[in-house]
Write a protein that holds these residues in place. Structure first.
Motif, PDB file in Angstrom:
ATOM      1  N   ASP A 237       0.839  -1.194   0.000  1.00 50.13           N
ATOM      2  CA  ASP A 237       0.000   0.000   0.000  1.00 50.13           C
ATOM      3  C   ASP A 237       0.876   1.247   0.000  1.00 50.13           C
ATOM      4  O   ASP A 237       2.100   1.164   0.111  1.00 50.13           O
ATOM      5  CB  ASP A 237      -0.986   0.006   1.165  1.00 50.13           C
ATOM      6  N   THR A 238       0.244   2.387  -0.135  1.00 56.91           N
ATOM      7  CA  THR A 238       0.961   3.660  -0.244  1.00 56.91           C
ATOM      8  C   THR A 238       0.407   4.634   0.782  1.00 56.91           C
ATOM      9  O   THR A 238      -0.820   4.743   0.957  1.00 56.91           O
ATOM     10  CB  THR A 238       0.817   4.249  -1.649  1.00 56.91           C
ATOM     11  N   LEU A 239       1.300   5.322   1.457  1.00 55.51           N
ATOM     12  CA  LEU A 239       0.910   6.396   2.367  1.00 55.51           C
ATOM     13  C   LEU A 239       0.663   7.640   1.521  1.00 55.51           C
ATOM     14  O   LEU A 239       1.599   8.265   1.023  1.00 55.51           O
ATOM     15  CB  LEU A 239       2.009   6.643   3.396  1.00 55.51           C
ATOM     16  N   ASP A 242      -2.415  13.797   2.454  1.00 55.60           N
ATOM     17  CA  ASP A 242      -3.789  14.224   2.708  1.00 55.60           C
ATOM     18  C   ASP A 242      -4.054  15.557   2.018  1.00 55.60           C
ATOM     19  O   ASP A 242      -3.199  16.105   1.312  1.00 55.60           O
ATOM     20  CB  ASP A 242      -4.067  14.311   4.214  1.00 55.60           C
ATOM     21  N   MET A 257       5.819  14.369   4.162  1.00 54.65           N
ATOM     22  CA  MET A 257       5.248  13.073   4.534  1.00 54.65           C
ATOM     23  C   MET A 257       5.698  12.608   5.914  1.00 54.65           C
ATOM     24  O   MET A 257       5.268  11.551   6.379  1.00 54.65           O
ATOM     25  CB  MET A 257       5.619  12.026   3.489  1.00 54.65           C
ATOM     26  N   ALA A 260       2.812  12.380   8.495  1.00 50.34           N
ATOM     27  CA  ALA A 260       1.900  11.287   8.162  1.00 50.34           C
ATOM     28  C   ALA A 260       2.516   9.935   8.506  1.00 50.34           C
ATOM     29  O   ALA A 260       1.827   9.033   8.999  1.00 50.34           O
ATOM     30  CB  ALA A 260       1.542  11.338   6.679  1.00 50.34           C
ATOM     31  N   LEU A 261       3.827   9.782   8.250  1.00 57.26           N
ATOM     32  CA  LEU A 261       4.473   8.521   8.590  1.00 57.26           C
ATOM     33  C   LEU A 261       4.505   8.319  10.104  1.00 57.26           C
ATOM     34  O   LEU A 261       4.237   7.214  10.600  1.00 57.26           O
ATOM     35  CB  LEU A 261       5.892   8.487   8.024  1.00 57.26           C
ATOM     36  N   ALA A 264       1.213   7.120  11.179  1.00 50.78           N
ATOM     37  CA  ALA A 264       0.965   5.736  10.793  1.00 50.78           C
ATOM     38  C   ALA A 264       1.718   4.755  11.687  1.00 50.78           C
ATOM     39  O   ALA A 264       1.222   3.667  11.995  1.00 50.78           O
ATOM     40  CB  ALA A 264       1.359   5.532   9.334  1.00 50.78           C
ATOM     41  N   VAL A 345       8.245  -0.171   5.837  1.00 50.24           N
ATOM     42  CA  VAL A 345       8.002   1.077   5.110  1.00 50.24           C
ATOM     43  C   VAL A 345       9.161   1.303   4.148  1.00 50.24           C
ATOM     44  O   VAL A 345      10.320   1.088   4.505  1.00 50.24           O
ATOM     45  CB  VAL A 345       7.876   2.268   6.086  1.00 50.24           C
ATOM     46  N   THR A 374       4.610  -0.582   3.104  1.00 51.75           N
ATOM     47  CA  THR A 374       3.955   0.689   2.825  1.00 51.75           C
ATOM     48  C   THR A 374       4.949   1.605   2.127  1.00 51.75           C
ATOM     49  O   THR A 374       6.054   1.829   2.633  1.00 51.75           O
ATOM     50  CB  THR A 374       3.458   1.351   4.121  1.00 51.75           C
ATOM     51  N   VAL A 376       6.202   5.202   0.759  1.00 53.48           N
ATOM     52  CA  VAL A 376       6.059   6.611   1.111  1.00 53.48           C
ATOM     53  C   VAL A 376       6.676   7.449  -0.011  1.00 53.48           C
ATOM     54  O   VAL A 376       7.906   7.526  -0.125  1.00 53.48           O
ATOM     55  CB  VAL A 376       6.745   6.927   2.452  1.00 53.48           C
ATOM     56  N   GLU A 598      -3.167   5.714  -5.832  1.00 53.55           N
ATOM     57  CA  GLU A 598      -1.972   6.514  -6.106  1.00 53.55           C
ATOM     58  C   GLU A 598      -2.165   7.361  -7.367  1.00 53.55           C
ATOM     59  O   GLU A 598      -1.714   8.517  -7.430  1.00 53.55           O
ATOM     60  CB  GLU A 598      -0.746   5.613  -6.279  1.00 53.55           C
TER      61      GLU A 598
END
Length: 834
Positions: A237-239, A242, A257, A260-261, A264, A345, A374, A376, A598
């Motif tokens: 998946d991808t972060l 927002d 980012m 956000a990381l 997470a 990640v 994940t 980033v 994405e």
């Protein structure tokens, strides 16, 4: 008849006691080993490869092997486990011990790597353990012992762990030659490789285990390839940024980012945060702690330049689950289980499917547990690469790895190794070497050249005694003469630098009156002045002085630092990844790609590209032009990877400059290339097509680049492996400048007096193959010949051209100061990011 494994056999009974059920591929490996077969086990990371091969080795009828395998039933070494990293050796041994103690309780096991104390090596010399975990370099050192055949000739099994990491480089060739020697002594030797994330496992098997047996030996059972893929859930998946976060089109570290990381990671268990470079790891470690100061002591840093004690502390924290997150490079790609790791990640693009899968496998590192990675993104185009990576990974489109062909520097080193290890007869050794995959097509003329070079340095160095390393004795065996000072010195120097790992000289970094922190390349320290600050080992340090190849530092908080740049940090986008990106862009051009999250996030940038220009695609070549205050820009997007684009840009500029004298500035990235000319110039499609012709590629490539400088740099590595250049004894190491001067002198001597020297030719070939990715460049030009061109005159730089402009603004390292320079450049051009 071979023993048929049943539920009452040792390894199966032991597994049942642990509450484990053997997988079908494990049973297949046990059966093959019982039948005396060698092979390659290709399976998922965390599927149980180690137990499959190791359990089968321990379950062999060792008491009866002496009759069919020489000395294998006697005391001494019985099994050898080769690991690609000495830092993994201790953990590997721990993983091997439980079944060993249960199934062969009388056996002892030991380590023999560059980190093994001399006292432990001395104990092993007196009484060898039955099991030894070692590295390719330490195995070669063992082959250089006068009693090498006595020590190693009784082996019954050899396991080569992480074969995919060794296969494509000279360390893998070193293993091939060592195995050829061991199989010559012990034709019934069982050899097994363990591998994951390979796109060409059948070719990997052939490189590990060529089919031809030693002369006069009955054909051994054919090697087998066992595929151990389990139904293991892979989550990629991808972060996503927002609504408040806007990623740049290019050129930034990914700072937006960080928050956000951190959010997470806050609700997750232990995580591994991978970066592609050591400098990037240092910066992200700092940024995470700045975002969450309360994580001090819970977030750690791990890369190969840190001190071994620091790395060990971090690894232990991962095993126990004491750490929240570890920011790491490829130093943690391999190794034994870190069961507490719940998720992985990847900062930025993984650049390759194999690397993505390898890193994903570090989470859920056990059968039945899902693996999650994940991604980033650090800029908008990496959103597209993230979606492409998931597609390629889930489709199993993994990159192939191929062994080097006939590296003569490794052969020269091996000749000296074997001459020390009991000596050799040239005809017999020639046939033995040809039984290794990389030298299967080796001609006798090339072998004799390598023999002569090891014996007297070839025609141009024969007057210098230090290059007279081997010679035939009275019985016709070639040895290193131990009865002369020159021979004894040659033996000592050879054993000091056996191996093919070559890097710039490293300097210790140490606090004043304090502990060691690790090592940094000498070239970086040489650029510092007293009082300069840099980030290393997760700290901001002030440089004080250099003394005895040690850089002394003190803490320096609150000051603007730089970051060391280590060699080899920038890897090209693989063909598989590039194809997946182009497929997504084709869908985007057809307005059919937006179901990917994405691609939804990247849609504004892609829409701006389509509005200003066109989207690049697999069935056409996008060509963009734009005049600016800098000059006249030409952008092309072949999607052939950074290395191939470097050669393509140079050739294109060379050919266009021959039409009319011009000076070009060049920039490349994984997606395309830029030519910038200060003067106005008109270019037709016919002229561009002619400049993109694959005809006369080699001469134009050599003429367009500073090929001599590239070859000289590559020659330094070759000279070190071949034993021409000695890096110094412990405590008296040579500086990088001294080593460079020595190799440059040899290069100039060979250029002037021995231009056909095969090591010179090898240097040029390696430049083309590794520095410029010649095969991919040739394939790219062939593909471009049939593609129509989308030719666009831009009113302003496009989103896809901006990253190439940034490449010209980029310093040797990427720091956040780059963002200021990009903003100024964009403002000057009137460019607004969408």
């Amino acid at each position: 008849m071979p023993r048929q494994p049943g539920p009452d056999t040792g390894i199966q009974a032991w597994m049942q006691q642990q509450g484990w059920q053997p997988a079908p591929f494990q049973r297949e490996v046990w059966q093959a080993l019982a039948e005396g077969r060698s092979g390659l086990l290709h399976a998922n990371t965390g599927a149980g490869k180690t137990l499959a091969v190791w359990g089968g080795v321990l379950d062999l009828p060792w008491a009866t092997l002496s009759g069919q395998a020489g000395q294998a039933g006697k005391a001494g070494l019985k099994a050898l486990w080769i690991t690609p990293m000495r830092a993994l050796a201790a953990d590997t041994l721990k993983a091997l011990m439980p079944p060993l103690q249960a199934l062969q309780p009388s056996w002892r096991a030991g380590l023999r790597t560059g980190d093994t104390p001399s006292s432990e090596r001395a104990r092993q010399d007196k009484a060898w353990p039955q099991v030894l975990v070692t590295t390719p370099e330490s195995l070669s050192l063992m082959l250089s012992r006068a009693d090498a055949r006595e020590v190693l000739g009784g082996l019954g099994a050899v396991v080569v762990d992480e074969w995919h990491e060794l296969l494509g480089n000279k360390r893998g060739v070193q293993v091939q030659l060592a195995l050829a020697r061991l199989r010559q002594w012990q034709p019934a030797l069982r050899v097994w490789g363990l591998s994951a994330t390979l796109g060409n496992p059948q070719q990997a098997l052939q490189a590990l285990l060529p089919a031809s047996p030693p002369e006069g030996i009955d054909a051994a059972p054919a090697p087998c390839l066992v595929r151990g893929r389990l139904d293991k859930t892979l989550v990629v998946d991808t972060l996503l940024p927002d609504a408040r976060t806007r990623l740049s089109w290019a050129g930034h570290l990914g700072t937006p980012m960080v928050a956000a990381l951190a959010e997470a990671l806050d609700g997750a268990g232990t995580a591994l945060v991978f970066t592609n470079t050591r400098a990037q790891a240092e910066l992200w470690y700092q940024m995470l702690l700045q975002a969450r100061p309360d994580w001090a002591g819970l977030v750690a840093l791990h890369h190969g330049s840190l001190d071994a004690d620091v790395r060990s502390w971090v690894e232990e924290g991962l095993k126990t689950g004491a750490l929240k997150a570890v920011v790491a490079t490829s130093s943690l790609d391999l190794g034994v289980d870190f069961l507490p790791v719940e998720r992985v990640v990847q900062i930025g693009s993984a650049k390759g499917v194999a690397r993505l899968l390898q890193r994903a496998g570090r989470s859920g590192h056990a059968p039945g547990r899902p693996s999650r990675i994940t991604l980033v993104p650090t800029h908008t185009l990496e959103l597209v690469e993230a979606a492409a990576a998931r597609r390629a990974a889930l489709a199993g489109r993994v990159e192939a790895r191929c062994a080097p062909e006939q590296p003569l520097d490794v052969l020269v080193q091996h000749l000296v190794t074997v001459a020390l290890g009991g000596g050799f007869e040239p005809d017999a050794l020639f046939e033995e070497v040809r039984r290794s995959h990389s030298y299967r097509a080796l001609g006798r003329e090339a072998f004799d050249w390598a023999l002569d070079f090891a014996a007297r340095g070839g025609d141009s160095l024969q007057a210098y005694p230090e290059h007279h390393r081997i010679a035939p004795d009275a019985q016709g065996l070639w040895r290193v003469p131990q009865d002369t000072p020159t021979g004894r010195l040659a033996a000592r120097r050879h054993r000091m630098q056996v191996g093919t790992i070559v890097s710039d000289a490293a300097m210790q970094v140490r606090f004043l009156n304090g502990p060691r922190l690790g090592t940094v390349e000498e070239g970086f320290i040489a650029r510092l002045r007293k009082g300069d600050c840099f980030v290393f080992a997760g700290r901001t340090l002030e440089f004080v002085r250099v003394q005895d190849m040690t850089a002394y530092v003190r803490r320096a908080e609150g000051r603007k630092p730089t970051v060391p740049r280590w060699q080899g940090g920038r890897m090209p986008l693989s063909s598989e990844m590039a194809d997946a990106v182009l497929a997504l862009l084709d869908e985007a051009a057809a307005d059919a790609a937006w179901h990917e999250p994405e691609m939804q996030a990247a849609r504004p940038m892609l829409a701006a590209q389509a509005r200003l220009s066109r989207l690049p695609g697999s069935d056409r070549l996008l060509v963009e032009q734009h005049p600016s205050r800098e000059g006249h820009h030409l952008w092309l997007y072949p999607f052939a990877g950074r290395l191939a684009h470097l050669g393509l840009a140079a050739v294109l500029a060379w050919r266009l400059a021959r039409l009319q004298p011009r000076t070009f500035s060049l920039a490349v990235n994984d997606h395309g290339l830029e030519l910038l000319c200060a003067e106005p110039w008109a270019l037709t499609e016919h002229e561009l097509r002619a400049a993109l012709s694959p005809e006369q590629l080699m001469p134009d490539l050599m003429a367009s680049l500073n090929a001599g400088e590239l070859a000289q740099r590559r020659f330094r590595e070759i000279a070190r492996v071949a034993g021409l250049v000695f890096t110094g004894f412990p405590g008296a190491g040579k500086s990088a400048r001294q080593v460079q001067a020595s190799s440059s002198l040899y290069f100039e001597v060979f250029q002037k007096h021995d231009p056909a020297n095969r090591l010179l030719l090898q240097a040029r070939e390696e430049v083309l193959a590794h520095e410029l990715d010649l095969a991919r460049l040739q394939a790219c030009l062939q593909r471009l010949q049939s593609l129509p061109m989308d030719w666009v005159q831009l009113p302003q730089p496009s989103p896809f051209s901006l990253p190439l402009m940034v490449e010209r603004l980029r310093e040797r390292l990427s720091t956040e100061k780059l963002s200021d320079r990009v903003a100024r450049a964009l403002k000057a051009m009137g460019v607004q990011e969408a």
